[in-house]
Write an enzyme that holds these catalytic residues in place. Structure first.
Site, PDB file in Angstrom:
ATOM      1  CG  ASN A 176      -0.443   0.793   2.486  1.00  0.00           C
ATOM      2  OD1 ASN A 176      -0.431   1.821   2.612  1.00  0.00           O
ATOM      3  ND2 ASN A 176       0.039  -0.088   3.281  1.00  0.00           N
ATOM      4  CG  PHE A 224      -0.355   8.908   6.935  1.00  0.00           C
ATOM      5  CD1 PHE A 224      -0.386   7.725   7.186  1.00  0.00           C
ATOM      6  CD2 PHE A 224       0.800   9.801   7.617  1.00  0.00           C
ATOM      7  CE1 PHE A 224       0.652   7.295   7.967  1.00  0.00           C
ATOM      8  CE2 PHE A 224       1.643   9.162   8.297  1.00  0.00           C
ATOM      9  CZ  PHE A 224       1.564   7.824   8.538  1.00  0.00           C
ATOM     10  CB  SER A 266       3.566   5.493   7.212  1.00  0.00           C
ATOM     11  OG  SER A 266       3.405   5.397   6.044  1.00  0.00           O
ATOM     12  CG  ASN A 295       3.051   4.606   1.892  1.00  0.00           C
ATOM     13  OD1 ASN A 295       3.847   4.262   1.072  1.00  0.00           O
ATOM     14  ND2 ASN A 295       2.315   3.535   2.474  1.00  0.00           N
ATOM     15  CB  THR A 296       4.398  10.409   5.119  1.00  0.00           C
ATOM     16  OG1 THR A 296       3.044  10.291   5.278  1.00  0.00           O
ATOM     17  CG2 THR A 296       4.589  11.845   5.392  1.00  0.00           C
ATOM     18  CE  LYS A 303       2.287  -0.002  12.996  1.00  0.00           C
ATOM     19  NZ  LYS A 303       1.176   0.126  12.502  1.00  0.00           N
ATOM     20  CG  ASN A 342       4.023   1.124   9.685  1.00  0.00           C
ATOM     21  OD1 ASN A 342       3.358   0.524   8.607  1.00  0.00           O
ATOM     22  ND2 ASN A 342       3.779   2.213  10.403  1.00  0.00           N
TER      23      ASN A 342
HETATM   24  C1  FMN Z   1      -3.518  -0.761   3.574  1.00  0.00           C
HETATM   25  C2  FMN Z   1      -2.871  -0.622   4.634  1.00  0.00           C
HETATM   26  C3  FMN Z   1      -2.854   0.708   5.341  1.00  0.00           C
HETATM   27  C4  FMN Z   1      -2.086   1.005   6.627  1.00  0.00           C
HETATM   28  N1  FMN Z   1      -2.144   2.002   7.263  1.00  0.00           N
HETATM   29  C5  FMN Z   1      -1.402   2.433   8.291  1.00  0.00           C
HETATM   30  C6  FMN Z   1      -1.524   3.331   8.884  1.00  0.00           C
HETATM   31  O1  FMN Z   1      -2.261   4.548   8.504  1.00  0.00           O
HETATM   32  N2  FMN Z   1      -0.734   3.700  10.068  1.00  0.00           N
HETATM   33  C7  FMN Z   1      -0.008   2.787  10.599  1.00  0.00           C
HETATM   34  O2  FMN Z   1       0.843   2.957  11.570  1.00  0.00           O
HETATM   35  N3  FMN Z   1      -0.089   1.605  10.087  1.00  0.00           N
HETATM   36  C8  FMN Z   1      -0.512   1.310   9.012  1.00  0.00           C
HETATM   37  N4  FMN Z   1      -0.608   0.248   8.363  1.00  0.00           N
HETATM   38  C9  FMN Z   1       0.468  -0.847   8.743  1.00  0.00           C
HETATM   39  C10 FMN Z   1      -0.315  -1.825   9.642  1.00  0.00           C
HETATM   40  O3  FMN Z   1      -0.891  -1.212  10.625  1.00  0.00           O
HETATM   41  C11 FMN Z   1       0.522  -2.937  10.363  1.00  0.00           C
HETATM   42  O4  FMN Z   1       1.569  -2.458  11.005  1.00  0.00           O
HETATM   43  C12 FMN Z   1       1.206  -3.566   9.001  1.00  0.00           C
HETATM   44  O5  FMN Z   1       0.394  -3.777   7.847  1.00  0.00           O
HETATM   45  C13 FMN Z   1       1.786  -5.057   9.479  1.00  0.00           C
HETATM   46  O6  FMN Z   1       0.950  -6.011   9.865  1.00  0.00           O
HETATM   47  P1  FMN Z   1       0.037  -6.993   8.995  1.00  0.00           P
HETATM   48  O7  FMN Z   1       1.162  -7.789   8.366  1.00  0.00           O
HETATM   49  O8  FMN Z   1      -0.956  -7.755   9.771  1.00  0.00           O
HETATM   50  O9  FMN Z   1      -0.670  -6.372   7.955  1.00  0.00           O
HETATM   51  C14 FMN Z   1      -1.234  -0.183   7.124  1.00  0.00           C
HETATM   52  C15 FMN Z   1      -1.206  -1.428   6.509  1.00  0.00           C
HETATM   53  C16 FMN Z   1      -2.001  -1.578   5.166  1.00  0.00           C
HETATM   54  C17 FMN Z   1      -1.942  -2.758   4.545  1.00  0.00           C
END
Ligand code: FMN
Length: 367
Positions: A116, A120, A182, A184-185, A222, A251
């Site tokens: 992704n 944000f 993240s 992406n920023t 985080k 993350n």
């Molecule tokens: C589509 C998407 C959007 C995410 N947006 C955020 C976010 O806004 N803030 C954040 O701290 N983590 C964000 N994450 C990261 C998740 O909170 C998590 O740390 C990460 O996906 C790893 O866990 P998983 O393998 O169970 O998905 C996002 C993940 C995905 C897939």
């Protein structure tokens, strides 16, 4: 059943559209009293032995929803209805922002992963605070609030941006998370360096204490799985120095090693989540626990796909575990299966309580 549904319906749709559709169903179901009671009973049975005390809060289980799914705090009760023991909303930024242009979410089905670059997208901390303030809780659940930097705000003004969100949101947060990880920023992850992170966390702590005077809001950070090991250690040391309440590891990653999906997909820019993240997230968690032990609450996230993964995170030192990507692939029965499997593992283990199991493997290695 969900696997078939996923293959026939969701997989044929654009990933973000499928997310919005599922999200709408969850929100709708949570609004209908009879339906939500039925669904909560079916999907979120409680296990007394999994009751968890973390960050000074009581939760019905250790497994919660990671940030990013409910960015704007619109579906907290829906997610609690599905069985998540806590719901982390956000990331919320001080200013509302649209996020990156679409398409920005990609399924790597063969890898049980997602990429992704949402960036944000969120309504901004004023709107989210108003929503949280107006919320009438249906299901009792723990609400974490995850905050990040507004994209257009330059890095040198990041502290003020986080402080603004803290002032608006801390009173509604059972715990507060400073997200500096993240991908992406642009520039956000530079805030993980201790010279930048120390003043940021200190300012957020001060703002939380100033705006919420009747309790101490737990503060967590985080971090990214892509930090070098020394940098993970540095964050752990900083957490101890500042009296931080917790660290969330991890993350998404910018790494792409070992993927089997179509190279056109794996080449997409953004954060990779799901199964390929599992081993590094676990490794970072172990490293943190070796450094901080029980003095800082650790939250294990990244590639948790089933009860065994969640159990491994607990044994490695996580008091709380979160998931996101596997929820997309496994569907609404997933949380029930994780909690049931955790209860079974605890019963078969030598540990009397879940708290006894936290860090047990890591302690074995060091003793
Ligand atoms: C589509 C998407 C959007 C995410 N947006 C955020 C976010 O806004 N803030 C954040 O701290 N983590 C964000 N994450 C990261 C998740 O909170 C998590 O740390 C990460 O996906 C790893 O866990 P998983 O393998 O169970 O998905 C996002 C993940 C995905 C897939």
């Amino acid at each position: 059943m969900y696997a078939l549904f996923f293959r026939l319906v969701f997989r044929r749709m654009d990933a973000e559209k499928a997310h919005h559709l599922a999200f709408r169903w969850i929100r709708l179901a949570a609004r209908v009293p009879v339906l939500r009671t039925f669904l909560a009973a079916a999907l979120a049975p409680r296990y007394a032995e999994l009751r968890t005390q973390a960050l000074g809060l009581r939760m019905h289980g250790p497994f919660g929803l990671a940030a990013g799914f409910d960015k704007n705090a619109v579906a907290i009760d829906g997610m609690a209805m599905l069985g998540f023991g806590h719901v982390e909303i956000g990331t919320v930024t001080a200013q509302a922002q649209p996020g990156n242009p679409k398409k920005r979410l990609f399924r790597l089905v063969r890898d049980r992963a997602l990429i992704n670059r949402m960036g944000f997208n969120n309504d901004g901390s004023a709107a989210v605070a108003a929503r949280l303030g107006a919320r009438r809780e249906v299901f009792r659940t723990t609400v974490g609030v995850n905050i990040g930097k507004t994209k257009v705000v330059p890095e040198q003004d990041a502290v003020a941006d986080y402080v603004t969100s803290t002032e608006r949101l801390a009173r509604y947060a059972d715990y507060l998370v400073v997200n500096v990880s993240s991908p992406n920023t642009p520039g956000l992850r530079n805030l993980q360096a201790t010279e930048a992170l120390r003043p940021l966390l200190a300012a957020v702590r001060e703002a939380a204490d100033r705006t919420v005077t009747d309790r101490r809001v737990p503060l967590l950070v985080k971090i990214a799985p892509d930090l070098a090991d020394e940098d993970v250690d540095a964050v752990a040391d900083l957490a101890l120095e500042l009296g931080l309440d917790g660290i969330i590891a991890t993350n998404t990653t910018i790494g792409r090693a070992g993927l089997r999906s179509d190279p056109a997909l794996t080449a997409e820019t953004g954060g990779l989540s799901g199964a390929p993240l599992k081993s590094r997230s676990l490794e970072v968690l172990r490293r943190l626990y070796a450094r901080v032990g029980d003095r800082v609450t650790l939250v294990g996230v990244g590639g948790v796909e089933d009860a065994e993964d969640a159990w491994q995170r607990i044994l490695a030192g996580a008091t709380l575990v979160q998931g996101y990507t596997a929820f997309i692939y496994r569907g609404p029965f997933w949380m029930r299966a994780v909690h049931k499997g955790l209860a079974a593992r605890l019963a078969a283990s030598p540990y009397a309580t879940l708290a006894d199991a936290v860090g047990a493997d890591s302690r074995k290695v060091t003793s």
